[in-house]
Every structure is written in C-alpha cells, then in structure tokens.
Design a protein around this motif. Sequence first.
Motif, PDB file in Angstrom:
ATOM      1  N   ILE A   1      12.144   8.246  -1.218  1.00 32.67           N
ATOM      2  CA  ILE A   1      11.850   6.824  -1.056  1.00 32.67           C
ATOM      3  C   ILE A   1      10.433   6.526  -1.525  1.00 32.67           C
ATOM      4  O   ILE A   1      10.183   5.530  -2.212  1.00 32.67           O
ATOM      5  N   GLY A   2       9.529   7.437  -1.183  1.00 32.04           N
ATOM      6  CA  GLY A   2       8.139   7.258  -1.623  1.00 32.04           C
ATOM      7  C   GLY A   2       8.047   7.173  -3.134  1.00 32.04           C
ATOM      8  O   GLY A   2       7.364   6.303  -3.679  1.00 32.04           O
ATOM      9  N   LYS A   3       8.764   8.058  -3.824  1.00 30.50           N
ATOM     10  CA  LYS A   3       8.778   7.996  -5.293  1.00 30.50           C
ATOM     11  C   LYS A   3       9.389   6.686  -5.761  1.00 30.50           C
ATOM     12  O   LYS A   3       8.980   6.107  -6.765  1.00 30.50           O
TER      13      LYS A   3
ATOM     14  N   ASP B   1       0.853  -1.186   0.000  1.00 31.04           N
ATOM     15  CA  ASP B   1       0.000   0.000   0.000  1.00 31.04           C
ATOM     16  C   ASP B   1       0.893   1.242   0.000  1.00 31.04           C
ATOM     17  O   ASP B   1       1.305   1.719   1.062  1.00 31.04           O
ATOM     18  N   PRO B   2       1.218   1.758  -1.147  1.00 31.20           N
ATOM     19  CA  PRO B   2       2.154   2.892  -1.212  1.00 31.20           C
ATOM     20  C   PRO B   2       1.593   4.122  -0.502  1.00 31.20           C
ATOM     21  O   PRO B   2       2.356   4.970  -0.030  1.00 31.20           O
ATOM     22  N   GLY B   3       0.282   4.210  -0.373  1.00 31.33           N
ATOM     23  CA  GLY B   3      -0.301   5.350   0.315  1.00 31.33           C
ATOM     24  C   GLY B   3       0.059   5.403   1.789  1.00 31.33           C
ATOM     25  O   GLY B   3       0.035   6.462   2.421  1.00 31.33           O
ATOM     26  N   ALA B   4       0.409   4.230   2.337  1.00 33.51           N
ATOM     27  CA  ALA B   4       0.715   4.181   3.761  1.00 33.51           C
ATOM     28  C   ALA B   4       2.046   4.841   4.098  1.00 33.51           C
ATOM     29  O   ALA B   4       2.350   5.097   5.254  1.00 33.51           O
ATOM     30  N   TRP B   5       2.883   5.062   3.075  1.00 32.82           N
ATOM     31  CA  TRP B   5       4.211   5.656   3.305  1.00 32.82           C
ATOM     32  C   TRP B   5       4.066   7.156   3.544  1.00 32.82           C
ATOM     33  O   TRP B   5       3.630   7.902   2.679  1.00 32.82           O
ATOM     34  N   GLU B   6       4.413   7.597   4.759  1.00 26.88           N
ATOM     35  CA  GLU B   6       4.274   9.016   5.090  1.00 26.88           C
ATOM     36  C   GLU B   6       5.652   9.630   5.284  1.00 26.88           C
ATOM     37  O   GLU B   6       6.276   9.448   6.324  1.00 26.88           O
ATOM     38  N   PRO B   7       6.137  10.335   4.257  1.00 31.61           N
ATOM     39  CA  PRO B   7       7.498  10.886   4.347  1.00 31.61           C
ATOM     40  C   PRO B   7       7.595  12.049   5.321  1.00 31.61           C
ATOM     41  O   PRO B   7       6.707  12.885   5.400  1.00 31.61           O
TER      42      PRO B   7
END
Lengths: 208, 653, 365
Positions: free
Chosen positions: C269-271, C255-261
């Motif tokens: 990292i999110g990208k 779930d890439p949305g869960a990554w909160e930079p």
Amino acid sequence: MSQAHTEPLGKASEHVHPEEQTNTGIPNKKVAMWAFLASDCMFFGTLISTHLIYRKTTGYPDVTHIFDIELTTGSTFILLMSSLFMALAVSAMHKGNLNNARWSLGAVILFGSLFLGAQVYEFHHFVHDLGLTINGSIFGTTFYTLTGTHGIHVLFGIIWLSSWLIYSFFGTMKREHALDIEVAGLYWHFVDIVWIIIFPFVYLIEYV
Amino acid sequence: MAESIVHDTHSSAKGGHAGAPQKSFFGLLKRPGEGCHPVIDWLTTVDHKKIAIMYGAAALFFLVLGGVEALIIRWQLAGPEREMISARFYNQLFTMHGTTMIFLAVMPLGAAFFNYIMPLQIGARDVAFPRLNAFSLWVFLLGGVLLNLSWFFPGGAPPVGWFAYAPLTSSTYSPGIGTDFWVLSLQVLGISSLAAAFNFIATIINMRAPGLSMMRLPVFTWMTLITSFLIILAFPAITIALVQLMFDRNFGTFFFEAGEGGRPILWQHLFWIFGHPEVYILILPAMGIISEVLPVFARKPLFGYPIIVFSGAVIGVLGFAVWSHHMFTTGLGVIALSAFALLTMLIAIPTGVKIFNWIGTLWGGRIRFDTPMLFAIGFISMFMIGGFTGIMHASVPVDTQQHDTYFVVAHFHYVLIGGSIMALLAGIYYWFPKVSGKQLSERWGKISFWLVLAGFNLAFFPMHFLGMTGMPRRTHTYRADMGWTEWNVWSTVGAFILGLGMAIFVGQIIYTAWKGRRCKADPWDSRTLEWATTSPPQAYNFPRTPIVKTRDQVWADKYDSEEIHLEWGPEEEHGIHMPDRSWYPLFAGIGLFIFALGWVLFKEPVPFIPGFANFLHLQVVGFSLLMLSIYLWALEGPGGYHLHPDKSKDPYA
Amino acid sequence: MSDSNAKFRTLTLLVLLAGSVLLTGCLGPWDQKQSALDPRGPLAQDQYNTFMVTLYVTGFLFVTVGGTLLYTVWRFRSRKTDDPNTIPKQSHGHPVIELGLVLASAAMLVVIAVPTIRGIVYMENMPKDLHDDAIVINVTGLQWWWEFEYPEEGIVTANEMYIPAGRAVHLNLRADDVIHSFWVPKLAGKKDLIPGQENEMWMKADEPGYFYGQCAEFCGDSHAYMLFRVIAVPEEEYRAWIEKYQEGPAIDIADPGAWEPDDAHEELIGKGIDAFRRHCVSCHRVGDQGGLTGPNLSHFGSRTTLAAGWLDNNPENLHRWLAEPERVKPGNLMYYGLQGMTGLKDIEISDEEIEAMVAFLLALE
C-alpha cells in the motif's frame, strides 16, 4: 431615356406549346420562384430567430456603441429605392421598352452595389476599428452570419441582374424575357423585404 | 425507337423557340440528340422516367448498404459484453445507418415514385423543369457519395448520430473529419430535395391535364404535393443549423458553445423543427401509395377521399407544431411540456382517420391478395402498432422512461419499416409492370413478404421489452446481468430473417428487370391515369393530351358509362415537343460536389496530393464549375425537338 | 386464387401461433436491474401507472381496429365462387361514420391526456410534503462518469450515489462537456444534463435498495460504459455514510512518510501511495490532495463498482482498468489526457506499480 433609343423586342414565337399553358395561368417559373421564396422565408426566419434568442446572453456587448445607425438607415433607404427601379424595369419589359428596362436595371444594380458597399464598409469598420469579429463574441457570431447571409443574397441578385443586362446587349431579348426579369424582380423585392425585417430586429431594437 | 423523329431543333440557328437563346454556346458541348450512346443518354437525360429509375436504383443500393450496417449492429448486440467491433465503429455504424436510411434510401425511393408516377397521374409529359429534375438526381447521388466517402478518410465516418447533438459535434469533442463529411453531405442532399420540391410543386399546381381538378387528383399526387411543401418549409431549419455548426467547427463561432453564450439546446430545436416534418416527409408518400394500392385490389374507390386528402394536409401542418416532443427530457418546463404533449396527441386523430378510411375502403370490396396488397395490409397493421407506441410517447411521464431507449427504436422502426418501407415495397410491386412492362413473380413476392413481415416483427417487437426494461439506445454493448440478452438474441435472429426477405426482394427486382416476361399494360385492373398509356410509357408519356372527366378515370373507362370516359385532345400538328438532353445538370452537380468537398477538407491535407493542404482551392474550383454550368445551362435554353408518335404502339389511345 | 388463399390462411395461423408462443414464452419477469416496469419510488410509480393507462387504451384500440381490419380482410376476400363480371358497389364514404370515429378517437385521447398533464405537474414539482426533509445533490455528467456533490454536507463522490430511503432527493443536473442524461428507471424517468443549462429533477426511493442507472443521451465513444448506481439505505446508515465521508479518507496521502507498514500488504500500500502521487494526483483527489478533473477517489475501496459502474470493484478488474484503460473504456481521458495534458498513454507504469496502486485504492475504504 427618350423614345428614340428604344429597340424593339424580338417577336414572340409562332406557336405556343402545351406546357406553357398552365392550370393556374401563372407561369411555372413564377410558381417555382414563389415556392423558393417561401423556403427562403424559413431560412431567414431561422437566422433571425437565432439572433433574437442570443440577444442579451453572456458576452453580449452594448451594441449601440458599435452600430452606425445613420449609415445603416441610409443604406436601407438605398435598398428600398432599388426596389422601385426593379418595378420600373419589369414594367418596361412588359411594355417592350428595352432601353428603359436597361436603364432601370442599371439603377437597381447600382443601388444594390451601394448597399453592399455600405455593408462591406460596415463590416470592415466593425472588424478593424472596433474589434468585433465573428469568433469574438456571440453577438458577432449571429450578427455577421445573419447580415452576411443577406448580403450574399443581395450579391447574388446583383450578379443575376447584371447577367441580364449584359445579355440584353449581346443576346436576343424577346418579349418572353419579361417573365425572366419579373422572376428576378420577385427575388429582388423579397431580399428587400427581408432587410426591412432585419433592420428593426437587429438594429433598431438595440435602441429601444 | 420506331417513331419518326423530326429534328427541327429550335435551339440551333433555325431559331424561333420561345424563351430559348439561340446560339449554341462556344460549340464546346453539343446537346446529345436522339440515338446518342446509351451511357450519354442516361447521363444527360431529362426524362422524368429515366431520372426516376436512377433515383430508385441508387436508393435500393443505399438501402442494401444501410441494411448491411444494421446487420453488423445486430451482430454486435447479439450477446452481452461482446467485442466484435469497437465502440467507435459501432457509433459510426448507427450514425451512417440512420443517415443512409433516411436521406439516401427512403426519401429517394419516395422521390423515385414522385418522379415516375406523379407526371403520369396528372397526364403531363414531364415535370415543370426537366433539367432541374436531372440536377436534383445528380446532386442526391453525389451527396450520397460524399457521405460515404468519409469511410475512406482517416478517422472514418462520423460517430455523432444522425441527430448530431451539439456540443458533441464541436471540434473539441468530434475533431474527426467524419463530422464535416456529415455536415456537408446533408447540405448537399438538402439542395437536391429543395430543388426537387420546387419542381414538383410547380408541376402539380400548373401542369395537370384538362379536367383534372385538385379534388380529382390521385391521392399519391396529393401526398407528393404536401410532402414537397413540407420539404421546402422544413429543410431551411436544418440547413441553417448545419451552416451554424460548420461555422462553429471551421471559424470558431459560438452558436452552440455553452461557455461563450451559445446554447447547445438551440441545435435540438432547429434539428427537430426540421426533424419532425421529416418524419412526415418519410411517411406521407407511403400513405399516398397505400391509398392507391388498396382501392385497386379491393376493387372499390377510396373511402372518404376528401377526408384522406384533408387529413394528410392536417398532418403536414401539425407536423410543424410538435417538434419539442423529441425533447421532453431537456427541461422544457410544465407549460411547454403540456402543450407539446397535447399537440402530439392531436396528430393521432388525422392519422387514425386515415386508417379508418383504409379499412372502410376494404369493407364491401372484393379483396385480391396479390403481393402489393399483402404489403399494403402489412403496412396498415404494422403502422398501427407504431402509431400506438407513438401515442405512448406523447404522454410526457411515460416518455421520460421510454425516451432514448429501445422502446423508441421499436416505435420508429414500426413506423419506418412497417410503415414507409412496407408501403414503398407495395408500390414497387404495384408499379413495376408500369415501369418495366414486366411483372414480378407472385410466388417470390409472397415469400419475400412473409419473410419481411416475420423477420421484422421478430427483430423489433422484443425491442419494446428491451426499452421498458431499461436498455438505452446507441450503446454498443451491455452488462451480462441486465437481463437483456435473450431478447437481443431474438432481435438479431429477426434482423437476419428480415435481411433475407429484403435480399430476395432486391434479387427479384434485378432478375425480373433483366429476364422477366412482358405483361399486359394494365395487369392489376387499375384505376388512375398512369395506366392509360403503354407500360412502360413512351418518352412522351401520352401521345395526345388526356381530358379527364372523373376521379379514378381509368376505372371509369372500363366500368362506367360512356359520358365520363377519357377523351383525348387534338393531335399536335408539329408533333410532340420534347425537351432536349443536357450535360449541365450533371456538371453543375459535380461542381457543387467539389465545392462541398472543399469545405470538408478545409485546412486539411488533400489525399493523393502530398504536401497540399486545402484552404479555398477546391471551393474555388467547384464553385467556378457550378457557376459556369449554371450560365451555360441558362444560355443553352430549354431547347427541344419534335416527335411524331407511332399510334400503333399505343393500344389505349 | 383459392390456393393462395389457403396458404394465406395457414400462414396467418402460423404467425399468430408463433406470436403467442413468443408472447407467453418470453414475457416476464419484469424486474430486470434497470426495468421501468418495476417502480420503487413514487415518481417512477406514477410514470408506470400512466404507462399502463396508455397501454390499456392503445391495447383496446389495437384489438378493436386490428380486429376490424382482420375481419374485413377475411370477410371481403375474393372467392372462387365470385362472378368475375360483377364488381363491388363503388361507394365513396360516409360523413357520419367519419365524424363518429374522429370523436371516438378524440375521447380516447382525453383518457390519456388527463393523467399526462397531471403527471407532468407531479414530475416537475416535488410534492410539498416531501420538501421538508429532502436532500440536495448536484449531479455533474462528464465523459464518461458522474460526479455527485452533496453541497449541504460538503461531500464529493463519483458514480455511486447514497440516498436515504423514504426521503426525497432534489437533483441539480449540470454538464461540463457534452449532453448526458440522468436515468434511474426504478426511481424516476430521465432528465438531460446540458452544458450551459440548469436542469433539476426530484426522485425518491420508498425502501432501501441498490438501483442501476445509466446515461441515456449519446455522449461519445464510451457512452455504453457510463453507468452509475443509486444506493438507498436506511436513515441511520445514510448518516453513518455521511460522517465517514466527512471524516476524510482512511489513508492520508499528503505525507507519504507517515504511512508505517506493519506487514507485506501494507508495504505494498505504501508503494501504492507513492505511485498514486506520481501518476494520478494531477487529476484524482483523495481527501484534500489532488486535482479535480477526474473522479474523487477518497473512499474508492468502499465502492461496489469501478469505471463508472461498468465493472464490479475487485482487484482483478481494477488491475485490468489500470493496465489497459483504453480497452476497458475507449476514448477515456485517463488514457488520453485532458486537452493536451499527459495521460496514461504517455507514461510507462510497471506491473508492480499497478499492483501497489490496486492495494492502495482498495484500502481507501
């Protein structure tokens, strides 16, 4: 094959060259043919080993449903008979009886062709009726390669002997040609013997 | 030609020659006679000496080619992480280097000696089947051409190694056409070797001079016989393996397809059942040469002749029982590993026996250090080192560390350069006066010997260290931190010194053949029958049949009592019967070449003919030419003409 | 003749001299990264010992036989003072000498044969006392990388194998494409991985260490780039490593949305997660996401090397590997794609995306 049809062979040449007197007393052609047959043993040895090694591995079908053992037994018998006529042809050549030799050679060629025809029928039946192809299963791969190689040997023998038969009508057959026929005969007997080994190791073994 | 030639050709209408059909067929191609154009003479020759010279010249060319490939390999490895050449090109180079050196350089050099020396040593006029001999030559030559043609096709040469382990060679992992070139050219070369071997066997068994019993045969001829037997028994295994591989690649069969019930390991077994005897096919002729050279330059007979012959035969037989020692890491299990380890160690005994006997030959002699002798002594010492590392490999636990490392590379180069090549060089320096009537310069010979010896050791001894410290074979580069750089640099320097030594040798051969001065017929004070005629020998070798009384016959003539001197048979009143030249061996070879090329280009677009994909077209053309040539070959018969030798030209007789 | 003899003498001396210089100057140390002469486990030690036996035996033979040869050549050389008319005695051999030499060489071979047979049995059967606490690893060789599966722990990793020092390891060797060979010289001799065949071997590291290994069977274009490492660590460290791997990757890409930079780097990292999901997941696996054809990258950031042990794992090398894989490792499937699938040769990846993926992959500690 009555005596009346016999044609005399040409006379032997007047003088013998030193290269025709060999140390062993066996003609060079015969020694070379024996060496070739030794080598051919290894060819078939390798093919038969491959077939046996790959028996009962993955993708190996129940072959007894595929083989037509009656047909193959019959064609084996025919091939054996051809060897008998081969021996008669050589013997006739040595006696200088060209006509007998021609008839015997003809019989060898006929029987060899019958054997080959049976094999062609067998292959055709396997491929078209039973779907056994060379690139369908490991059994097909080794079976067709081994028996096919033997078939090509038979075919080559037929071509060789036919060439002599034709030559005997158009060329000048001489007593020395008995050696050439004998060498061809060595080859023919060898091809038969190989089949005597292939028959049990490829066909009969599946019924054990 | 000063001889008076009597052209009472049997093959034409005059008739009467044994076994030969009489009609000149269709009259399309007349058999070239004496005095034909030199080019036609060489293309149609059936003279074993001319055939040998062509074998030798072609083999030297391929030796240089394989050497250049080796130097590029060494250049790439001279430093870590170098990108002089691509990984693919490197892989092609070591494949072609190995295949070229084994099948196109060392084996044919051996064949050149078999062809030239063996008939002379047994006092024969030619081999048993002169036209078949020419066929072997052309097929070898065209097989070499076929292999190297691969460089000029898209994808280039095969990148699979000379051992070509399945399944890397499958159409999945090696889709390139290079692998097809490799498969087919090896088939073609195999036919050449087999045909030559049948010929030599018949010749040695049947055509020895009167009195030349088997136990009087020179050792070189013995080794020719044993090598020929190895060839006829070993080549079928690889021929069948190659057929199976070709079927896998072209027709989708499953011989080596693991997923479909095939087993890749079968390839390794078949390859090494051929491959190990092949090692002895490469070394036994070398041992034969050494056994000729040492007695001459020590001026003593060979020590333990029967044992040298017998141990050669034992090596040949055992050679078929040790193939799996190339596969110690494939998971054979305890029993097979132990059995093959012990059998392999056993081979060290007959090999050691030979070395002891060679030293025994030197013991008590009066050793002259002419160039052939230097190479012969170099052979014994270098081959010994290769033999010792071989014993190490026989020990399975040791081999699991050394297998497929540079240690093995060092081992077999000690056996093949230090062994085979050194001996072949000894043979070339020794027999060059026989072949050309000219002698190679001793000064340049010695320079080339010391360069070869020094360069060779510098190139290959450090590889033992590389192997033991973990450098795998067949890797086109290595990490800088592995600690292999220094030895690789030494090795590369050594390789170039070795290359220089070989270049001097080749240059010397060419120069001397061109401009060298004539020498005596027997410049080395030799011992065996090939020196009982002129140098170079006349086309008919011996004007009359020699009648042999003892081993080392020529030595006996010079130094022994009258009753064991060579005698000569009666003069042949019709003159000497010479076999006719023929076009058909060459044409049959070309037919076979086209046939093989057809299988290489199976389903491929044919170059220079746009839009033309080959299915069976080339095969049909090639096979037809082959069959036609064979028929015409048979119908033209051996032919022959008679030659009356000029006695004044033969000082010996 | 005497002239050439003098030359011969000088040259022999020179060669001997050069040889001994070479031997003393270049020999040792023997502890190179992949040296079989620096054994660090019982199996490699046994193989080393057997090697030394063969070395002593053949060394002895070399000195005696080679010495005899040299002496013979020296003593029986022709001299200027020789009478040219006399010839040496034409002797033909001596059966007793022959037989003696045959028996002596056979005896030499027995000295080698005994440790050989013993060594084969040892190599093929893990000693009983090591069985109990041995771990099992399934090794799969692929063009041109290694997959290491710990079936009992349920872990899959690539190119770097962790083992506990002091415990034996049982390896099941498999290959999916062509033949490879598993070789860590300091721990054990090699054994091949052959498609369709089930090979196995064992090895053991006595002490913790970082061992180099390499594919030892030619396997195509990038055979030279098929390296790996075996990292032997103390028992506790091994357990910790297992647990870390069992817990899963540091970043869940499901779930890439869960990554909160929190900062710019984490944004990158999110990208990277996005780019990875776009370009890489069809073959590479992180945690329970992604394909199985490429190496498992769940803990890529903790690896010391990349591209199957060829390059040290750092941002520059990783960038280069992603930007021009074909140059780093010719013929690799990441570039060409597996059997008709798309590879990196078919798609454009921007430099920013590569930067982001580098950040992401190295964050997978």
